[in-house]
Motif scaffolding. Structure first.
Motif, PDB file in Angstrom:
ATOM      1  N   LEU A   1       0.834  -1.200   0.000  1.00 14.68           N
ATOM      2  CA  LEU A   1       0.000   0.000   0.000  1.00 14.68           C
ATOM      3  C   LEU A   1       0.871   1.253   0.000  1.00 14.68           C
ATOM      4  O   LEU A   1       0.589   2.224  -0.724  1.00 14.68           O
ATOM      5  N   ARG A   2       1.926   1.257   0.791  1.00 12.42           N
ATOM      6  CA  ARG A   2       2.820   2.421   0.830  1.00 12.42           C
ATOM      7  C   ARG A   2       3.444   2.680  -0.536  1.00 12.42           C
ATOM      8  O   ARG A   2       3.571   3.818  -0.970  1.00 12.42           O
ATOM      9  N   PHE A   3       3.838   1.593  -1.211  1.00  7.50           N
ATOM     10  CA  PHE A   3       4.440   1.765  -2.523  1.00  7.50           C
ATOM     11  C   PHE A   3       3.405   2.289  -3.531  1.00  7.50           C
ATOM     12  O   PHE A   3       3.684   3.200  -4.314  1.00  7.50           O
ATOM     13  N   ALA A   4       2.209   1.707  -3.497  1.00  8.20           N
ATOM     14  CA  ALA A   4       1.151   2.149  -4.421  1.00  8.20           C
ATOM     15  C   ALA A   4       0.790   3.604  -4.180  1.00  8.20           C
ATOM     16  O   ALA A   4       0.494   4.356  -5.115  1.00  8.20           O
ATOM     17  N   ALA A   5       0.836   4.028  -2.911  1.00  6.50           N
ATOM     18  CA  ALA A   5       0.444   5.398  -2.558  1.00  6.50           C
ATOM     19  C   ALA A   5       1.452   6.438  -3.042  1.00  6.50           C
ATOM     20  O   ALA A   5       1.144   7.634  -3.072  1.00  6.50           O
ATOM     21  N   LEU A   6       2.648   5.998  -3.427  1.00  8.20           N
ATOM     22  CA  LEU A   6       3.632   6.947  -3.944  1.00  8.20           C
ATOM     23  C   LEU A   6       3.154   7.578  -5.250  1.00  8.20           C
ATOM     24  O   LEU A   6       3.456   8.733  -5.539  1.00  8.20           O
ATOM     25  N   THR A   7       2.432   6.801  -6.041  1.00  2.58           N
ATOM     26  CA  THR A   7       1.936   7.311  -7.320  1.00  2.58           C
ATOM     27  C   THR A   7       0.422   7.533  -7.325  1.00  2.58           C
ATOM     28  O   THR A   7      -0.090   8.283  -8.137  1.00  2.58           O
ATOM     29  N   GLU A   8      -0.288   6.862  -6.407  1.00  2.00           N
ATOM     30  CA  GLU A   8      -1.740   7.058  -6.291  1.00  2.00           C
ATOM     31  C   GLU A   8      -2.013   7.720  -4.936  1.00  2.00           C
ATOM     32  O   GLU A   8      -2.383   7.055  -3.969  1.00  2.00           O
ATOM     33  N   THR A   9      -1.846   9.008  -4.892  1.00  2.00           N
ATOM     34  CA  THR A   9      -1.867   9.730  -3.617  1.00  2.00           C
ATOM     35  C   THR A   9      -3.233   9.731  -2.943  1.00  2.00           C
ATOM     36  O   THR A   9      -3.339  10.050  -1.754  1.00  2.00           O
ATOM     37  N   ASN A  10      -4.279   9.376  -3.677  1.00  2.00           N
ATOM     38  CA  ASN A  10      -5.621   9.386  -3.092  1.00  2.00           C
ATOM     39  C   ASN A  10      -5.954   8.083  -2.364  1.00  2.00           C
ATOM     40  O   ASN A  10      -7.029   7.941  -1.788  1.00  2.00           O
ATOM     41  N   LEU A  11      -5.023   7.099  -2.375  1.00  2.00           N
ATOM     42  CA  LEU A  11      -5.327   5.813  -1.746  1.00  2.00           C
ATOM     43  C   LEU A  11      -5.431   5.922  -0.232  1.00  2.00           C
ATOM     44  O   LEU A  11      -6.304   5.313   0.389  1.00  2.00           O
ATOM     45  N   VAL A  12      -4.542   6.685   0.377  1.00  2.00           N
ATOM     46  CA  VAL A  12      -4.529   6.815   1.840  1.00  2.00           C
ATOM     47  C   VAL A  12      -4.214   8.255   2.220  1.00  2.00           C
ATOM     48  O   VAL A  12      -3.552   8.974   1.456  1.00  2.00           O
TER      49      VAL A  12
ATOM     50  N   LEU B   1     -11.550 -14.537   7.212  1.00  2.00           N
ATOM     51  CA  LEU B   1     -10.733 -13.431   6.704  1.00  2.00           C
ATOM     52  C   LEU B   1     -11.659 -12.360   6.127  1.00  2.00           C
ATOM     53  O   LEU B   1     -12.502 -12.647   5.277  1.00  2.00           O
ATOM     54  N   LEU B   2     -11.490 -11.139   6.609  1.00  2.00           N
ATOM     55  CA  LEU B   2     -12.272  -9.997   6.124  1.00  2.00           C
ATOM     56  C   LEU B   2     -11.310  -9.013   5.474  1.00  2.00           C
ATOM     57  O   LEU B   2     -10.309  -8.620   6.085  1.00  2.00           O
ATOM     58  N   THR B   3     -11.590  -8.608   4.236  1.00  2.00           N
ATOM     59  CA  THR B   3     -10.626  -7.767   3.526  1.00  2.00           C
ATOM     60  C   THR B   3     -11.314  -6.753   2.622  1.00  2.00           C
ATOM     61  O   THR B   3     -12.410  -6.997   2.111  1.00  2.00           O
ATOM     62  N   LYS B   4     -10.633  -5.613   2.460  1.00  2.00           N
ATOM     63  CA  LYS B   4     -11.127  -4.562   1.556  1.00  2.00           C
ATOM     64  C   LYS B   4      -9.921  -3.955   0.849  1.00  2.00           C
ATOM     65  O   LYS B   4      -8.968  -3.514   1.484  1.00  2.00           O
ATOM     66  N   LYS B   5      -9.965  -3.960  -0.471  1.00  2.00           N
ATOM     67  CA  LYS B   5      -8.860  -3.443  -1.276  1.00  2.00           C
ATOM     68  C   LYS B   5      -8.855  -1.914  -1.228  1.00  2.00           C
ATOM     69  O   LYS B   5      -9.900  -1.268  -1.373  1.00  2.00           O
ATOM     70  N   ALA B   6      -7.667  -1.337  -1.025  1.00  2.00           N
ATOM     71  CA  ALA B   6      -7.528   0.118  -1.011  1.00  2.00           C
ATOM     72  C   ALA B   6      -7.973   0.693  -2.357  1.00  2.00           C
ATOM     73  O   ALA B   6      -7.657   0.154  -3.413  1.00  2.00           O
ATOM     74  N   GLY B   7      -8.748   1.779  -2.293  1.00  2.00           N
ATOM     75  CA  GLY B   7      -9.225   2.418  -3.515  1.00  2.00           C
ATOM     76  C   GLY B   7     -10.522   1.851  -4.043  1.00  2.00           C
ATOM     77  O   GLY B   7     -11.006   2.277  -5.096  1.00  2.00           O
ATOM     78  N   THR B   8     -11.109   0.876  -3.329  1.00  2.00           N
ATOM     79  CA  THR B   8     -12.391   0.300  -3.742  1.00  2.00           C
ATOM     80  C   THR B   8     -13.403   0.458  -2.616  1.00  2.00           C
ATOM     81  O   THR B   8     -13.046   0.757  -1.465  1.00  2.00           O
ATOM     82  N   ASP B   9     -14.668   0.212  -2.932  1.00  2.00           N
ATOM     83  CA  ASP B   9     -15.740   0.301  -1.935  1.00  2.00           C
ATOM     84  C   ASP B   9     -16.237  -1.062  -1.503  1.00  2.00           C
ATOM     85  O   ASP B   9     -17.153  -1.158  -0.681  1.00  2.00           O
ATOM     86  N   LEU B  10     -15.672  -2.124  -2.056  1.00  2.00           N
ATOM     87  CA  LEU B  10     -16.188  -3.466  -1.795  1.00  2.00           C
ATOM     88  C   LEU B  10     -15.296  -4.205  -0.800  1.00  2.00           C
ATOM     89  O   LEU B  10     -14.070  -4.155  -0.878  1.00  2.00           O
ATOM     90  N   ALA B  11     -15.960  -4.917   0.116  1.00  2.00           N
ATOM     91  CA  ALA B  11     -15.255  -5.769   1.074  1.00  2.00           C
ATOM     92  C   ALA B  11     -15.789  -7.192   0.933  1.00  2.00           C
ATOM     93  O   ALA B  11     -16.932  -7.403   0.498  1.00  2.00           O
ATOM     94  N   PHE B  12     -14.942  -8.159   1.320  1.00  2.00           N
ATOM     95  CA  PHE B  12     -15.346  -9.559   1.182  1.00  2.00           C
ATOM     96  C   PHE B  12     -14.913 -10.354   2.409  1.00  2.00           C
ATOM     97  O   PHE B  12     -13.896 -10.051   3.039  1.00  2.00           O
ATOM     98  N   LYS B  13     -15.733 -11.358   2.711  1.00  2.00           N
ATOM     99  CA  LYS B  13     -15.394 -12.274   3.802  1.00  2.00           C
ATOM    100  C   LYS B  13     -15.068 -13.645   3.210  1.00  2.00           C
ATOM    101  O   LYS B  13     -15.837 -14.182   2.413  1.00  2.00           O
ATOM    102  N   TRP B  14     -13.926 -14.172   3.614  1.00  2.00           N
ATOM    103  CA  TRP B  14     -13.466 -15.501   3.184  1.00  2.00           C
ATOM    104  C   TRP B  14     -13.473 -16.394   4.417  1.00  2.00           C
ATOM    105  O   TRP B  14     -13.045 -15.986   5.501  1.00  2.00           O
ATOM    106  N   GLU B  15     -13.939 -17.622   4.270  1.00  2.00           N
ATOM    107  CA  GLU B  15     -13.994 -18.504   5.437  1.00  2.00           C
ATOM    108  C   GLU B  15     -13.790 -19.952   5.007  1.00  2.00           C
ATOM    109  O   GLU B  15     -14.268 -20.380   3.951  1.00  2.00           O
ATOM    110  N   SER B  16     -13.046 -20.696   5.848  1.00  2.00           N
ATOM    111  CA  SER B  16     -12.808 -22.109   5.553  1.00  2.00           C
ATOM    112  C   SER B  16     -12.465 -22.855   6.833  1.00  2.00           C
ATOM    113  O   SER B  16     -11.882 -22.289   7.768  1.00  2.00           O
TER     114      SER B  16
END
Length: 636
Positions: free
Chosen positions: A44-55, A138-153
């Motif tokens: 995320l830190r690396f991506a934010a260097l060029t996509e400043t709106n991520l965080v 596992l609950l996760t949400k990708k930076a820059g998106t509005d969608l979250a997902f739950k993974w379970e096993s």
């Protein structure tokens, strides 16, 4: 809506083996999950260097541990990059790594191997959590998106994914622990015990660059009673080890960081920690592993150099820093002299990195030279694992010859044991005064070379022979051409000039034999049309009747074999059949020739000798059935 998926077949099998096998070091699951969380924040830190709106600019990155006694669950969360649904399936439901099958084989065949070894070796860290948990959510949400997902096993071969709600980006993993890991509060394998978790973080993840936080229960005296309050603590030091003065660092601290960063289960063989100031500033913390990775000599193998700038992660696999032959080196380079917002494409052309890389190359080679001089046993361990890479460097890069030739080691005819190796300098120092070439022989092992007929005379004269047992050896030496003014001479290639070790009488006798048998040699060559290019009297045979060698021009017989195996090459060596004039078979052949040079028996003798020479050289006769019939015919 929840969707059920099947694990990839190999992943499913691997999970079954991990869950049902017995391990003595289950605790490493925490190291693996924390490492994954740290990687997610780095991404995320690396991506934010060029996509400043991520965080936000003032984002506080952290990893959080939450032991839940009531629900017997342990949660590890991060505010890193997060995952999309597709990435969940790709990263968790599938293992694309080529080593998965080998991992499974090891689990099946070595049930009691330490988990640290297997998991660290094959990089399947997330799945190690199933050693202590009977269900993972596992609950996760990708930076820059509005969608979250739950993974379970539950590790039964299936997993579910469904849409979920999550306020911020990142990943939260909840382990529903097996009962044996929650019962006894004093049990070292009770992973809900706050002290146990703190100890494990300190042991495995102290140098993670982001704070690992946890709420601690603190007893507080209130009037006549003791109450429990919670206090937030940071469990790791976070100070990058490489920024410290090396005099203040203990060997075990170096080792733990290495194991954490590169998922190795063993301590490194050597550590190189340097700081450079001046035109370029950089800190290096480099490691030479104890063993080569299972895929080290495969094209897919990646380097282990991580690039940082001012403690900010830039690149995980920085190939531009070191030449290919040093790809066994793992470590960290931290320099302020590269731009943080630089793209990977521009980074590859960065002149500063190239200059830093040249300095690193010199530092590593100097370190190896010192190791060879002062710690011979340690260097032998290194060369056993990575010597082929050094040899490949000589073969592939002409400019590397002077740098690498002193680092080469080979077994020789004087070696006391199979592990005894000598340098080229040591060979030259042991040469006879009149000797002007460095003799070598090629073969699949020592026994094969010791069986070569052409080696007997050299040993009798007290001449040392280098043994080339790796496929790359002869290619590398051909590129090197000479050492200390001494040319390399194969005992199975070209004319073997032993005149300096012979008397004048021996030389005269050899010349006489050649002149007397010119017609015989020509007749043998005609009988072996298209098989050999020349037949001659040998000065390199003692007890054997015949040998097959190649000419100085073109490739050797051993190279012909290697190229045929690797590239299906049709390139052939120029083959020469040499005969021992002192052997009874030669005398029989000569008598047969004198009776009738055109007889079938003479031609059969020639073919038999050629087949024998082929076998002695470690080759397969062209037609085994015909060769067997020929032997039977002559015996009859």
């Amino acid at each position: 809506m929840s969707t059920t998926y099947e694990f990839q077949a190999e992943t499913k099998r691997m999970l079954q083996l991990m869950i049902n096998s017995i391990y003595t070091n289950r605790e490493i699951f925490l190291r693996e999950l924390i490492s994954n969380a740290s990687d997610a924040i780095d991404k995320l830190r690396f991506a934010a260097l060029t996509e400043t709106n991520l965080v936000p600019e003032d984002a506080n990155y952290e990893i959080f541990l939450v032991p839940d006694q009531k629900n017997k669950a342990l949660t590890i969360s991060d505010n890193g990059i997060g995952m999309t649904q597709e990435e969940l399936i790709a990263n968790i439901g599938t293992i694309a790594k080529s080593g998965t099958k080998e991992f499974i084989d090891k689990l099946q065949n070595h049930e009691h191997l330490n988990a640290t070894e297997l998991i660290g070796q094959f990089g399947v860290g997330f799945y190690s959590a199933f050693m202590v948990a009977d269900k993972i959510t596992l609950l996760t949400k990708k930076a820059g998106t509005d969608l979250a997902f739950k993974w379970e096993s539950t590790g039964d071969g299936k997993y579910n994914i469904e849409p979920a709600s999550k306020e911020s980006c990142g990943t939260t993993i909840t382990l529903h622990l097996k009962e044996e890991h929650t019962l006894d509060s004093n049990n070292e394998q009770n992973y809900l015990n706050q002290q146990t978790l703190q100890t494990l973080v300190k042991k495995y993840s102290d140098y993670i660059r982001f704070p690992i936080k946890m709420l601690f229960d603190i007893p507080v005296q209130e009037s006549d009673s003791v109450e429990t309050k919670q206090e937030l603590k940071i469990l790791n030091s976070m100070a990058p080890l490489w920024t410290k003065n090396k005099n203040d660092i203990k060997p075990d601290e170096y080792n733990q960081l290495y194991k954490h960063l590169f998922l190795d289960w063993q301590d490194p063989l050597d550590v190189i920690h340097t700081r450079a100031e001046g035109v370029f500033e950089y800190i290096t913390l480099l490691y030479i592993p104890e063993h080569a990775p299972y895929d080290f000599y495969q094209k897919e193998h990646t380097t282990g150099i991580k690039l940082y700038s001012k403690n900010v992660f830039i690149m995980d696999d920085c190939r531009e820093l070191l030449p290919e032959y040093l790809r066994f080196v793992k470590g960290i380079i931290d320099t302020p002299d590269v731009s943080l917002n630089i793209s990977r494409e521009i980074l590859q052309q960065n002149q500063t990195l190239k200059k830093i890389g040249k300095n690193l190359e010199k530092t590593i080679l100097k370190n190896l030279e010192v190791m060879l001089k002062n710690s011979r046993d340690k260097y032998l361990k290194f060369f056993k694992e990575f010597g082929k890479a050094i040899k490949h460097g000589i073969y592939a890069d002409y400019s590397s010859h002077e740098k690498l030739r002193e680092l080469l080691l080979f077994p020789s005819s004087r070696s006391v044991t199979e592990d005894s190796l000598i340098t080229l300098a040591e060979y030259v120092a042991n040469m006879k005064p009149e000797q002007d070439v460095i003799y070598y022989a090629t073969g699949k092992d020592r026994q094969a070379i010791d069986s070569l007929p052409q080696i007997e005379v050299l040993k009798e004269k007290g001449l040392e022979i280098l043994y080339f047992l790796d496929r790359v050896d002869e290619f590398a030496i051909d590129m090197l051409a000479e050492y200390a003014g001494k040319k390399f001479q194969s005992i199975s290639r070209g004319q073997l000039d032993l005149s300096k070790f012979e008397t004048e009488q021996d030389k005269a006798s050899q010349d006489k034999l050649i002149n007397e048998n010119k017609d015989l040699l020509e007749a043998i060559k005609n009988a072996l049309t298209e098989k050999v290019d020349e037949v001659r009297i040998s000065n390199r045979l003692k007890s054997s009747p015949v040998c097959l060698i190649s000419s100085d021009s073109g490739i050797s017989i051993s190279m012909e074999q290697i190229l045929a195996d690797v590239q299906d090459s049709k390139i052939k060596a120029t083959k020469i059949l040499e005969l021992n004039p002192n052997h009874e078979i030669f005398k029989t052949l000569k008598r047969t020739f004198e009776v009738d040079a055109q007889s079938e028996q003479f031609v059969d003798y020639c073919k038999l000798l050629y087949g024998q020479a082929t076998l002695l050289e470690g080759l397969t006769v062209e037609n085994p059935v015909d060769f067997a019939k020929l032997i039977a015919k002559l015996m009859k």
